[in-house]
Design a protein around this motif. Structure first.
Motif, PDB file in Angstrom:
ATOM      1  N   ARG A  42      45.220  40.551  30.053  1.00  0.00           N
ATOM      2  CA  ARG A  42      45.499  39.362  30.849  1.00  0.00           C
ATOM      3  C   ARG A  42      44.539  38.243  30.459  1.00  0.00           C
ATOM      4  NH1 ARG A  42      43.938  40.159  35.840  1.00  0.00           N
ATOM      5  NH2 ARG A  42      45.015  38.276  36.544  1.00  0.00           N
ATOM      6  N   PHE A  43      44.912  37.014  30.777  1.00  0.00           N
ATOM      7  CA  PHE A  43      44.122  35.862  30.357  1.00  0.00           C
ATOM      8  C   PHE A  43      42.657  35.941  30.794  1.00  0.00           C
ATOM      9  CE2 PHE A  43      42.465  31.590  30.352  1.00  0.00           C
ATOM     10  CZ  PHE A  43      42.975  31.052  29.184  1.00  0.00           C
ATOM     11  N   PRO A  44      42.351  36.332  32.043  1.00  0.00           N
ATOM     12  CA  PRO A  44      40.943  36.376  32.460  1.00  0.00           C
ATOM     13  C   PRO A  44      40.091  37.334  31.630  1.00  0.00           C
ATOM     14  CG  PRO A  44      42.373  36.428  34.376  1.00  0.00           C
ATOM     15  CD  PRO A  44      43.250  36.644  33.171  1.00  0.00           C
ATOM     16  N   ALA A  45      40.724  38.349  31.030  1.00  0.00           N
ATOM     17  CA  ALA A  45      39.981  39.357  30.265  1.00  0.00           C
ATOM     18  C   ALA A  45      39.777  38.972  28.803  1.00  0.00           C
ATOM     19  CB  ALA A  45      40.705  40.702  30.338  1.00  0.00           C
ATOM     20  N   LEU A  46      40.383  37.884  28.362  1.00  0.00           N
ATOM     21  CA  LEU A  46      40.234  37.453  26.972  1.00  0.00           C
ATOM     22  C   LEU A  46      38.837  36.901  26.730  1.00  0.00           C
ATOM     23  CD1 LEU A  46      43.600  35.509  26.388  1.00  0.00           C
ATOM     24  CD2 LEU A  46      43.129  37.950  26.058  1.00  0.00           C
ATOM     25  N   ASP A  47      38.369  37.005  25.481  1.00  0.00           N
ATOM     26  CA  ASP A  47      37.104  36.351  25.160  1.00  0.00           C
ATOM     27  C   ASP A  47      37.383  34.874  24.893  1.00  0.00           C
ATOM     28  OD1 ASP A  47      37.958  36.021  22.432  1.00  0.00           O
ATOM     29  OD2 ASP A  47      37.166  37.998  21.918  1.00  0.00           O
ATOM     30  N   GLU A  57      55.599  30.621  38.186  1.00  0.00           N
ATOM     31  CA  GLU A  57      56.260  30.879  36.905  1.00  0.00           C
ATOM     32  C   GLU A  57      55.346  30.505  35.742  1.00  0.00           C
ATOM     33  OE1 GLU A  57      61.110  30.667  36.941  1.00  0.00           O
ATOM     34  OE2 GLU A  57      60.000  28.788  36.734  1.00  0.00           O
ATOM     35  N   SER A  58      54.707  29.348  35.849  1.00  0.00           N
ATOM     36  CA  SER A  58      53.821  28.875  34.785  1.00  0.00           C
ATOM     37  C   SER A  58      52.602  29.774  34.645  1.00  0.00           C
ATOM     38  CB  SER A  58      53.382  27.435  35.070  1.00  0.00           C
ATOM     39  OG  SER A  58      54.489  26.557  35.053  1.00  0.00           O
ATOM     40  N   LEU A  59      52.033  30.167  35.767  1.00  0.00           N
ATOM     41  CA  LEU A  59      50.860  31.038  35.753  1.00  0.00           C
ATOM     42  C   LEU A  59      51.207  32.387  35.122  1.00  0.00           C
ATOM     43  CD1 LEU A  59      47.935  30.674  36.867  1.00  0.00           C
ATOM     44  CD2 LEU A  59      48.658  32.018  38.845  1.00  0.00           C
ATOM     45  N   LEU A 116      47.898  32.256  46.886  1.00  0.00           N
ATOM     46  CA  LEU A 116      47.886  33.123  45.712  1.00  0.00           C
ATOM     47  C   LEU A 116      47.357  34.517  46.039  1.00  0.00           C
ATOM     48  CD1 LEU A 116      46.319  30.591  43.188  1.00  0.00           C
ATOM     49  CD2 LEU A 116      48.741  31.213  43.346  1.00  0.00           C
ATOM     50  N   SER A 117      47.778  35.497  45.237  1.00  0.00           N
ATOM     51  CA  SER A 117      47.197  36.828  45.342  1.00  0.00           C
ATOM     52  C   SER A 117      45.836  36.798  44.646  1.00  0.00           C
ATOM     53  CB  SER A 117      48.098  37.859  44.661  1.00  0.00           C
ATOM     54  OG  SER A 117      48.116  37.643  43.253  1.00  0.00           O
ATOM     55  N   SER A 118      45.043  37.832  44.824  1.00  0.00           N
ATOM     56  CA  SER A 118      43.727  37.885  44.182  1.00  0.00           C
ATOM     57  C   SER A 118      43.861  37.831  42.664  1.00  0.00           C
ATOM     58  CB  SER A 118      42.989  39.163  44.594  1.00  0.00           C
ATOM     59  OG  SER A 118      42.728  39.160  45.980  1.00  0.00           O
ATOM     60  N   SER A 119      44.865  38.535  42.138  1.00  0.00           N
ATOM     61  CA  SER A 119      45.097  38.560  40.696  1.00  0.00           C
ATOM     62  C   SER A 119      45.518  37.185  40.181  1.00  0.00           C
ATOM     63  CB  SER A 119      46.183  39.589  40.362  1.00  0.00           C
ATOM     64  OG  SER A 119      46.485  39.576  38.983  1.00  0.00           O
ATOM     65  N   GLN A 120      46.413  36.532  40.904  1.00  0.00           N
ATOM     66  CA  GLN A 120      46.866  35.195  40.508  1.00  0.00           C
ATOM     67  C   GLN A 120      45.718  34.195  40.572  1.00  0.00           C
ATOM     68  OE1 GLN A 120      49.947  34.866  43.436  1.00  0.00           O
ATOM     69  NE2 GLN A 120      51.566  35.593  42.060  1.00  0.00           N
ATOM     70  N   ASN A 121      44.892  34.321  41.596  1.00  0.00           N
ATOM     71  CA  ASN A 121      43.754  33.420  41.744  1.00  0.00           C
ATOM     72  C   ASN A 121      42.759  33.604  40.601  1.00  0.00           C
ATOM     73  OD1 ASN A 121      42.250  31.463  43.523  1.00  0.00           O
ATOM     74  ND2 ASN A 121      40.741  33.112  43.449  1.00  0.00           N
ATOM     75  N   GLU A 122      42.583  34.848  40.181  1.00  0.00           N
ATOM     76  CA  GLU A 122      41.686  35.146  39.060  1.00  0.00           C
ATOM     77  C   GLU A 122      42.194  34.492  37.774  1.00  0.00           C
ATOM     78  OE1 GLU A 122      39.600  39.089  37.049  1.00  0.00           O
ATOM     79  OE2 GLU A 122      41.669  39.227  37.776  1.00  0.00           O
TER      80      GLU A 122
END
Length: 216
Positions: A133-138, A117-119, A72-78
């Protein structure tokens, strides 16, 4: 907890072992419960990977090499780390994203493509709904999104496009990721100990989900 059986895979000295390798955990899982996996269908890619010695051998080599993502890329891993923690609380501690990343690096291209695709689909849905993006959501936003895509059991796993081709729905994408996360978590020492495993027996039948706040 159900009836216990002697764990022949690890041996009589198991009670004195304080740390278990992923291979030991997988062997313990396959030794009991009729080779079933907690919350993971036998048809899911992670089941085949964890059941194969060659894949585990490669995973151990890559896992020991370095701590950087292998596939995974760093962004995908996050994104994966954030989704995994929301789906199964405790996934970060169990290093679920790291294990999935290494498994993906030795998986078939088709499975790799479906995973990405799912990610991407869940991250895109977060952007669409909340502009982030999902990681930034509360936590409330994460819960709202995952609740929608996971509880609509009537939703088909695939949708037919205008061209007549079938592609995964958001529900299908969520189910795919959930399988990866659940499989990785419950093949870790953290996950198995959470189910009550101590290393000296295997489950004849796995207990139910212990994460009422999760989405698995």
């Amino acid at each position: 907890m159900n009836k216990e059986k002697n764990l022949l895979v690890i041996g009589s000295g198991a009670a004195e072992i304080t740390r278990f390798t992923r291979r030991m955990i997988v062997q313990a899982l396959l030794a009991g419960a009729g080779a079933a996996w907690p919350l993971v269908a036998n048809s899911h890619p992670i089941y085949g990977l964890l059941s194969g010695k060659a894949a585990l051998d490669e995973v151990e080599k890559l896992g020991a090499a370095n701590s950087k993502p292998a596939f995974l890329s760093s962004s995908q891993n996050e994104t994966l780390t954030a989704i995994a923690e929301s789906v199964v609380p405790g996934s970060t501690k169990a290093q679920v994203s790291r294990f999935i990343d290494v498994l993906l690096s030795v998986d078939k291209p088709e499975s790799q493509h479906k995973f990405l695709e799912s990610l991407t689909a869940l991250d895109a849905e977060a952007q669409k709904r909340f502009g982030r993006r999902f990681p930034a959501l509360d936590e409330e936003q994460k819960d709202a999104l995952l609740s929608d895509v996971s509880t609509k059991a009537e939703s088909p796993k695939t949708l037919e496009t205008d061209a007549g081709k079938k592609q995964p729905s958001l529900y299908g994408h969520f189910e795919n990721l959930k399988g990866w996360v659940s499989g990785a978590y419950y093949s870790s020492e953290v996950g198995m100990r959470e189910l009550g495993w101590t290393g000296d027996y295997v489950f004849e039948k796995f207990p139910g989900c212990l994460h009422p706040e999760g989405y698995h």
